[in-house]
Structures are given as C-alpha cells and as structure tokens.
Design a protein around this motif. Structure first.
Motif: not given
Lengths: 115, 114
Positions: A24-29
C-alpha cells in the motif's frame, strides 16, 4: 501512515499453499512495482502497474499473479511456489507521468521462505 | 538500452576515511541517475539523484555524488565514513523512453571498519 507499506514482513509457506503479499502506498503515485531480490543476484523487476494497468511483465512464472485494484494497492498472489522462489519481495511506487524525474520509493520488503 | 554498472562487489574503508562507491552508466540522452542504500532485511532507501544542473549532488546522511558526463560516471562519495554507513549501495538509472522503468546496478557492499 506514510510511504510504502508491505505486509506481511515475513512469510513461510509450503509449496502447495496459496498466500498473498500486500503493498500500500500513501504517496499519491500512479505507478507501482514488484521486485524480487535473491541472495547474490541483481534486483529483478517482476511487474509494473501504471494507472492500474499492467505495463511490464518480465517473463515471470504464472505461479506469481499480481493484482492492482486501485492506484494505492498492489498484491502479489502466490501459489504452488518452489523453494527457489524464496527471496525478499520489494514493492515500490513512483510518479510515472512522462517527464517526471522522481525516484522510486520502496517498502521494507516481504521475506518469503518456501519450504 | 539504458544500463548502469557497479564494478566493485565490495568496498572496504576505515572509519573516518573518505569513501567512494563507483557507478558507470550507459544511456542515450541525458541520464536520470539515482543512488539507494539498503540495510540488511530492509527495503531500498533513496539517497540522492542527478537530473540536471550542478554536477555535484548532495544527499542524505552526508553522501554526495559527482556526475561526470565525459566519463559516464556517477560515483557516490562521503568525506568521512561511519561504521553505520556499512550497507549495500545501488546505483540506478531511469529509462528516458519508458518512465516506468528503472535499471539497477548489481550493488556494492560497503564495509566500514572501526
């Protein structure tokens, strides 16, 4: 939470099991990656998803099955693995827009052991 | 094709001495170059990048890298090594024609001895 999160951190499975790795990524990538890192081997790119569409599949055996339900989540489904599949599996994300010069951001990895 | 090479599998340096970890690249066009560090059983951490501009790039933890176009190199440097710098270092280049692809070197293990 910030950054790229991978679960589980450690996984032991038999050759007949079915398991999944989650990222899960929370960087808006908008691009997400699976890499395989084996001992004394170069980093191997397995899959790339851009805007939830698979854009790279580097001759990975079908016993590895990726899934990207949205731009923040990436899964790697595992079934009937072999002992040589034991490795550190790294998830990463980046902003894949053309012209962007951003770097890859990696999770901490999931250490997989196949018995 | 884009690629990077790290000619040294291992670099040994004494604490307090300067360190250099070498990287050469092969790209068509202007390269986007990166350095990452990996500690045991951890993911790769971004250290620094060169996109354009000043050839000397400063990054995290006191590291810097020098871009040399004529020698197609991007060596990682630190003026004074610490024991805690001991780790695996990777050089990488981003594909200019397929922005979703990064090419990594084989990694260099840095050993800093007290």
């Amino acid at each position: 939470e910030t950054g790229v999160t991978q679960t589980p951190r450690h996984l032991v499975m038999g050759m007949t099991n079915k398991k999944s790795l989650k990222c899960e990524q929370h960087l808006g990538h908008n691009a997400m990656y699976w890499y395989k890192q084996s001992a004394k081997k170069p980093l191997e790119l397995m899959f790339v998803y851009s805007l939830e569409e698979r854009v790279e599949n580097n001759s990975v055996p079908s016993r590895f099955s990726p899934e990207c339900p949205n731009s923040s989540h990436l899964f790697l489904h595992l079934h009937t693995l072999q002992p040589e599949d034991s490795a550190l599996y790294l998830c990463a994300s980046s902003d894949g827009q053309g012209g962007n010069t951003g770097e890859l951001f990696f999770g901490e990895g999931s250490r997989l052991t196949v018995l | 094709a884009q690629s990077v090479a790290q000619p040294e599998d291992q670099v040994n340096v004494a604490e307090g001495n300067p360190l250099t970890v070498k990287c050469t690249y092969s790209v068509s066009g202007n390269p986007y170059l990166f350095w990452y560090v990996q500690y045991p059983n951890r993911g790769l951490q971004f250290l620094l990048k060169y996109i354009t501009g000043d050839n000397l790039v400063k990054g995290s933890y006191g590291f810097e890298a020098e871009f040399n176009k004529s020698q197609t190199s991007f060596h990682l440097k630190k003026p004074s090594a610490l024991v805690s710098d001991s780790a695996l270092y990777f050089c990488a280049v981003r594909d200019l024609y397929n922005f979703n692809k990064f090419y990594f070197g084989s990694g260099t293990k840095l050993n800093v001895k007290p």
